[in-house]
Enzyme design. Structure first.
Site, mmCIF file in Angstrom:
data_model
loop_
_atom_site.group_PDB
_atom_site.id
_atom_site.type_symbol
_atom_site.label_atom_id
_atom_site.label_comp_id
_atom_site.label_asym_id
_atom_site.label_seq_id
_atom_site.Cartn_x
_atom_site.Cartn_y
_atom_site.Cartn_z
ATOM 1 N N LYS A 4 70.979 -31.602 -0.889
ATOM 2 C CA LYS A 4 69.921 -32.593 -0.733
ATOM 3 C C LYS A 4 69.719 -33.205 -1.948
ATOM 4 C CE LYS A 4 68.062 -29.404 2.841
ATOM 5 N NZ LYS A 4 67.044 -28.428 2.941
ATOM 6 N N THR A 34 71.522 -24.949 -0.169
ATOM 7 C CA THR A 34 71.716 -26.275 0.696
ATOM 8 C C THR A 34 70.748 -27.091 0.173
ATOM 9 O OG1 THR A 34 70.366 -25.333 2.260
ATOM 10 C CG2 THR A 34 72.439 -25.326 3.089
ATOM 11 N N LYS A 76 62.849 -23.641 -3.867
ATOM 12 C CA LYS A 76 63.539 -22.849 -3.252
ATOM 13 C C LYS A 76 62.774 -21.331 -2.873
ATOM 14 C CE LYS A 76 67.224 -22.830 -6.056
ATOM 15 N NZ LYS A 76 68.328 -23.137 -5.251
ATOM 16 N N ARG A 77 63.065 -20.509 -1.832
ATOM 17 C CA ARG A 77 62.244 -19.161 -1.942
ATOM 18 C C ARG A 77 62.351 -18.624 -3.272
ATOM 19 N NH1 ARG A 77 60.672 -17.363 3.212
ATOM 20 N NH2 ARG A 77 60.003 -15.636 2.001
ATOM 21 N N HIS A 131 75.173 -14.870 6.134
ATOM 22 C CA HIS A 131 74.460 -15.707 5.241
ATOM 23 C C HIS A 131 74.138 -15.111 3.963
ATOM 24 C CE1 HIS A 131 73.826 -19.343 7.865
ATOM 25 N NE2 HIS A 131 73.868 -18.344 8.912
ATOM 26 N N LYS A 182 67.482 -15.712 -7.484
ATOM 27 C CA LYS A 182 67.668 -17.184 -7.798
ATOM 28 C C LYS A 182 67.273 -17.640 -9.240
ATOM 29 C CE LYS A 182 66.796 -18.153 -2.750
ATOM 30 N NZ LYS A 182 67.729 -18.852 -2.172
HETATM 31 C C1 26W Z 1 66.246 -9.351 7.537
HETATM 32 C C2 26W Z 1 65.597 -10.521 6.928
HETATM 33 C C3 26W Z 1 66.402 -11.671 6.477
HETATM 34 C C4 26W Z 1 65.956 -12.731 6.905
HETATM 35 C C5 26W Z 1 66.801 -14.010 6.695
HETATM 36 C C6 26W Z 1 67.570 -11.432 6.054
HETATM 37 C C7 26W Z 1 68.325 -12.559 5.477
HETATM 38 C C8 26W Z 1 67.742 -13.854 5.875
HETATM 39 C C9 26W Z 1 68.757 -15.047 5.506
HETATM 40 C C10 26W Z 1 70.306 -14.500 5.254
HETATM 41 C C11 26W Z 1 68.078 -15.826 4.266
HETATM 42 C C12 26W Z 1 68.755 -17.045 4.165
HETATM 43 O O1 26W Z 1 68.282 -18.076 4.470
HETATM 44 N N1 26W Z 1 69.709 -17.015 3.512
HETATM 45 C C13 26W Z 1 70.478 -18.499 3.166
HETATM 46 O O2 26W Z 1 71.380 -19.186 3.851
HETATM 47 C C14 26W Z 1 71.812 -20.450 3.559
HETATM 48 C C15 26W Z 1 72.399 -21.055 4.904
HETATM 49 O O3 26W Z 1 73.381 -20.468 5.019
HETATM 50 C C16 26W Z 1 72.205 -20.482 2.516
HETATM 51 O O4 26W Z 1 72.617 -21.670 1.907
HETATM 52 C C17 26W Z 1 71.654 -19.505 1.135
HETATM 53 O O5 26W Z 1 72.628 -19.293 0.349
HETATM 54 C C18 26W Z 1 71.296 -18.262 1.770
HETATM 55 O O6 26W Z 1 70.596 -17.554 0.614
#
Ligand code: 26W
Length: 840
Positions: free
Chosen positions: A682, A678, A570-571, A379, A576
């Site tokens: 929406k 995503t 968003k975060r 992701h 971003k």
């Molecule tokens: C190690 C900590 C950590 C926790 C969560 C690292 C990375 C994450 C995720 C990858 C963060 C995340 O939510 N990524 C998002 O995933 C979405 C679903 O696929 C994508 O639409 C977003 O672009 C992506 O940033």
């Protein structure tokens, strides 16, 4: 060998009549009777103790009853048909609220609403009494929740496995413009949606050491001993399909202490130490880690990951033994484990361990099973998000899984060196263990080696993965790599959150779109129809009104619904580029102050999102947004021309109000950084128009909607890579009067009059030749696109047309499509119709 963790699994055979329930009615009267009974008898409330919360709870039980038979029937159908299943392993499921969703899927919202109306109760008030289940950070967690929703609607046997955190995503408060975090004890008032299943508890081992020995047949065996064990208790949440009698499960694990004491410690008088261990056990599922990008290497996080993987795999094997006996020959045909990022990827080693140590399979058989059942989804492209754990920590916490990882790696490197003999650079990059001062286990490498499928989440992202991060693995195993573009569920993200617009759609093309989003294409015929446009505009206006009320309540700022609603939620992360957004706001403010307001379009800008608690720059960006908002909103010269707010505590239930009320959707990441996005989907579905870079799924959105209905700006991913090599933001600033003015306002301290120097790190980052996010580089093209938008908004008929066309082109972005693709290429599950529930 230790005793099984519980003997509550001893089943008895009751009289069949005990199981014979009369059919449950969906009629208003029956719903009313149940509601009354729950309120008065089960919850024991009366008119003096009538809060929305108790009314909500009574209603939740009433609705849950109507899922129960369907839930059991679904499970029974899967078991009796020996269905192949997918287990979706995820550290996060960002569910949000469940009540409205359950009512929508049972198609009883209207009946319930009428029933409550008779008692003088507004359904919406009860809906608002439910706490969000915020068991996720953002995109990845919400995606998991949309996936299980679609699988239930598609009648696919998919079981979600996750953790039951006591504290979900923190509650964000804003004090003097700064983010502060508060714990989110979301289950304080109970959780009517979950069902505890203690009979399926599992024991999870930590610590200790391994012993290698020879059994009676002369086979080498390993036992993992002297461990400190923790129990995993499952709690099931129903996941209803739309109007189809399927109710799938989401199984969330809670950690608790075993009933054992360390007798030695206890007898040595160290009672508190012996009890403290119990405390430690409970800690594992206490809190969700609020980092969404950078990995922070905390031991407890690794414990969470192993706890989830081990409990879920043991649970799967338990079910297998019960249904099929102790023969694993066809296990591969019946299982797939989809890993939601690397977070649960220790499952690769854990499945090997369980098959070899517990069930005495040979290495080769166990590896065949593991490497043909595991599938990994990536992701993120950000290198700092790639998980690595110190080998030393692994050795201490998970000595046996580490041995297995080392063996997997040794065998893998042998295979790789046959392909690239003597190419030690290549082998070093591929290795699961990173050598160096602190040797590390690379979880992505483990996931790729152990999986038969590796996918990205949008076309560009999947392409960049095989060209960059995973290039060498791609050269080795091209067949493993594939793309699965993300989606969102239109049940929650259109039907539920935008009932007005949904009804308007229904009136023109019927209701089929709820389970076949491609049907929205049929609405295209009405895009130029003046009456339809007028009705569409009216619905949008009502949604903007609802959003304005939220803003007024949370921020005390009035949004005029005739203005352009410009939204970025968003975060908060540098990539971003909320910063680019606020630079544009400062530019507009400057224009107003200069009197450059001819042909002006009034604009209300909303920014929302949480920053990881340790991410100083993200927190500073929040502070900047708040300070700019203060200046803009209180300046009498500005008035209605421009409003800016930072909406605190962005979450799923807030998005349900925000996306229907948006005119403009900000998707402005540095190209090549956002895996998919995503939120963009929406907004599009709800008729907002996107201003976006060629990044993630934006590219596919643009493809679907056409460039006349999308505001494109900025560098491409390839241009970003090129420009980084030779980047001179100072020259860009010097050559652009508008950007210069913005930088001047920032550095003059105009937005931090009493906090000198506060925003220096932001100013420095924009002007740095090493700014990875190239904010200055995209400023001009962003401002120009925003100017076009302002002009376009003045032609309301054409704007409405664009809005309609965005909704009609959003068919691709349903998770129904995404799940069908996963199923066709990866899971290969049969759709299963459960035995139909008996309703009156
Ligand atoms: C190690 C900590 C950590 C926790 C969560 C690292 C990375 C994450 C995720 C990858 C963060 C995340 O939510 N990524 C998002 O995933 C979405 C679903 O696929 C994508 O639409 C977003 O672009 C992506 O940033």
């Amino acid at each position: 060998m230790k005793e099984p963790v519980t003997d509550r699994s001893n089943t008895i055979i009751p009289h069949p009549e005990l199981m014979e329930l009369p059919p449950i009615s969906m009629a208003k009267q029956a719903i009313a009777e149940d509601f009354q009974r729950y309120f008065s008898r089960t919850l024991g409330r009366d008119s003096e103790h009538c809060t929305n919360h108790y009314l909500y709870e009574a209603l939740a039980y009433t609705i849950r009853d109507r899922l129960m038979e369907r839930w059991k029937n679904t499970r029974r159908a899967y078991e009796q048909q020996h269905a192949r299943r997918t287990c979706y392993l995820s550290l996060e499921f960002l569910i949000g609220r469940s009540l409205s969703n359950a009512m929508l899927n049972l198609d009883i919202t209207d009946e319930v609403s009428k029933m409550l109306f008779d008692y003088g109760i507004e359904l919406e008030e009860l809906v608002d009494a439910e706490h969000d289940a915020g068991l996720g950070n953002g995109g990845l967690g919400r995606l998991a929740a949309c996936f299980v929703d679609s699988c239930a609607t598609l009648q696919l046997p998919v079981l979600g496995y996750g953790l039951r955190y006591d504290y979900g995503m923190f509650r964000q408060k804003i004090h003097n413009g700064h983010q502060t975090e508060e714990p989110d004890h979301w289950m304080r008032d109970g959780n009517p949606w979950e069902l505890e299943r203690p009979e399926f508890s599992q024991r999870i081992q930590f610590g200790g050491h391994t012993e290698h020995w020879c059994d009676d047949d002369g086979t080498l065996r390993v036992r993992w001993v002297a461990t400190h064990d923790v129990l995993a208790i499952p709690y099931d949440t129903p996941v209803p399909g739309f109007n189809n009698d399927t109710v799938n499960s989401l199984r969330l694990w809670k950690s608790t202490a075993t009933d054992e004491f360390d007798l030695e410690e206890f007898n040595a008088g160290d009672y508190s130490e012996a009890v403290a261990e119990k405390n430690n056990a409970e800690h594992i599922t206490m809190v969700l880690y609020p980092n969404d990008a950078s990995e922070n290497g905390k031991e407890l996080r690794l414990r969470q990951q192993y706890f989830l993987a081990s409990a879920s795999l043991q649970d799967t094997i338990r079910r297998w033994l019960r249904l099929e006996g102790n023969n694993f020959d066809t296990f591969v045909d019946k299982h797939c484990f989809q890993l939601n990022d690397t977070h649960p990827s220790i499952a690769v080693a854990e499945l090997m361990r369980l098959l070899i140590d517990r069930h005495h399979l040979s290495w080769d058989k166990a590896w065949h099973i593991t490497s043909h059942t595991m599938a990994y989804t990536n992701h993120t492209l950000l290198p700092e998000a790639l998980e690595k754990w110190p080998v030393e920590l692994f050795q201490k916490l998970l000595p046996r899984p580490l041995e297995i990882i080392k063996e997997i790696n040794a065998r893998f490197l042998t295979e790789a060196s046959r392909r690239w003999p003597g190419d030690s650079d290549k082998l070093r990059n591929l290795s699961i263990i990173e050598e160096g001062h602190t040797p590390m286990v690379r979880m992505a490498n483990l996931a790729i080696v152990g999986s038969f499928s590796v996918n990205g989440v949008a076309a560009l992202h999947s392409q960049l993965l095989i060209e960059g991060l995973f290039r060498e693995f791609y050269e080795l195993w091209p067949h493993k790599f594939n793309n699965k573009t993300n989606g969102v569920t239109q049940r929650r993200w259109l039907a539920m959150c935008n009932p007005g617009m949904s009804q308007l759609i229904d009136q023109h093309i019927g209701k089929e779109w709820i389970t076949d989003l491609g049907q929205l294409k049929k609405l295209t015929a009405y895009a130029d129809d003046k009456t339809f446009q007028k009705n569409w505009r009216m619905e949008k206006l009502a949604n903007k009104q609802r959003l304005a009320e939220l803003v007024e309540k949370e921020c005390g700022i009035h949004f005029d619904t005739s203005a352009l609603f410009d939204i970025q939620v968003k975060r908060i992360h540098e990539y971003k580029r909320q910063l680019l957004n606020i630079l544009h706001v400062i530019h507009l403010y400057n224009r107003i102050k200069q009197g450059d307001t001819q042909n002006w379009t009034n604009r209300c800008v909303l920014i929302g999102g949480k920053a990881a608690p340790g991410y100083a720059m993200a927190k500073l960006i929040i502070k900047l947004v708040n300070n700019v908002a203060d200046v803009v909103n209180t300046d009498p010269d500005v008035g209605e021309l421009l409003k800016v707010v930072f909406l605190p505590n962005y979450r799923v239930s807030a998005m349900e109000v925000i996306c229907p009320g948006a005119d403009l959707s900000e998707q402005i990441s540095t190209a090549g950084k956002e895996a998919s996005g995503t939120g963009n989907m929406k907004f599009m579905m709800n008729g907002a128009i996107t201003i976006g870079t060629l990044d993630g799924a934006n590219i596919e959105i643009l493809e679907e909607v056409g460039e006349d209905n999308f505001f494109l700006f900025g560098l491409t991913a390839a241009e970003v890579t090129e420009m980084r090599k030779n980047y001179h933001p100072d020259a860009i600033i010097a050559a652009d009067k508008d950007l210069q003015a913005v930088m001047q306002l920032l550095s003059s301290g105009h937005f931090n009059q009493f906090e000198p120097g506060l925003f220096d790190p932001i100013i420095d980052s924009i002007s740095s030749p090493y700014d990875p996010w190239l904010t200055a580089a995209d400023f001009r093209s962003f401002v120009d696109a925003q100017q076009q938008i302002a002009q376009a908004y003045q032609n309301q008929e054409n704007w409405t047309r664009m809005s309609i066309l965005n909704t009609t082109a959003s068919g691709k972005f349903s998770t129904d499509r995404t799940m069908l693709e996963y199923n066709q290429n990866i899971w290969k599950l049969k759709q299963i119709t459960p035995y139909v529930a008996k309703d009156k």
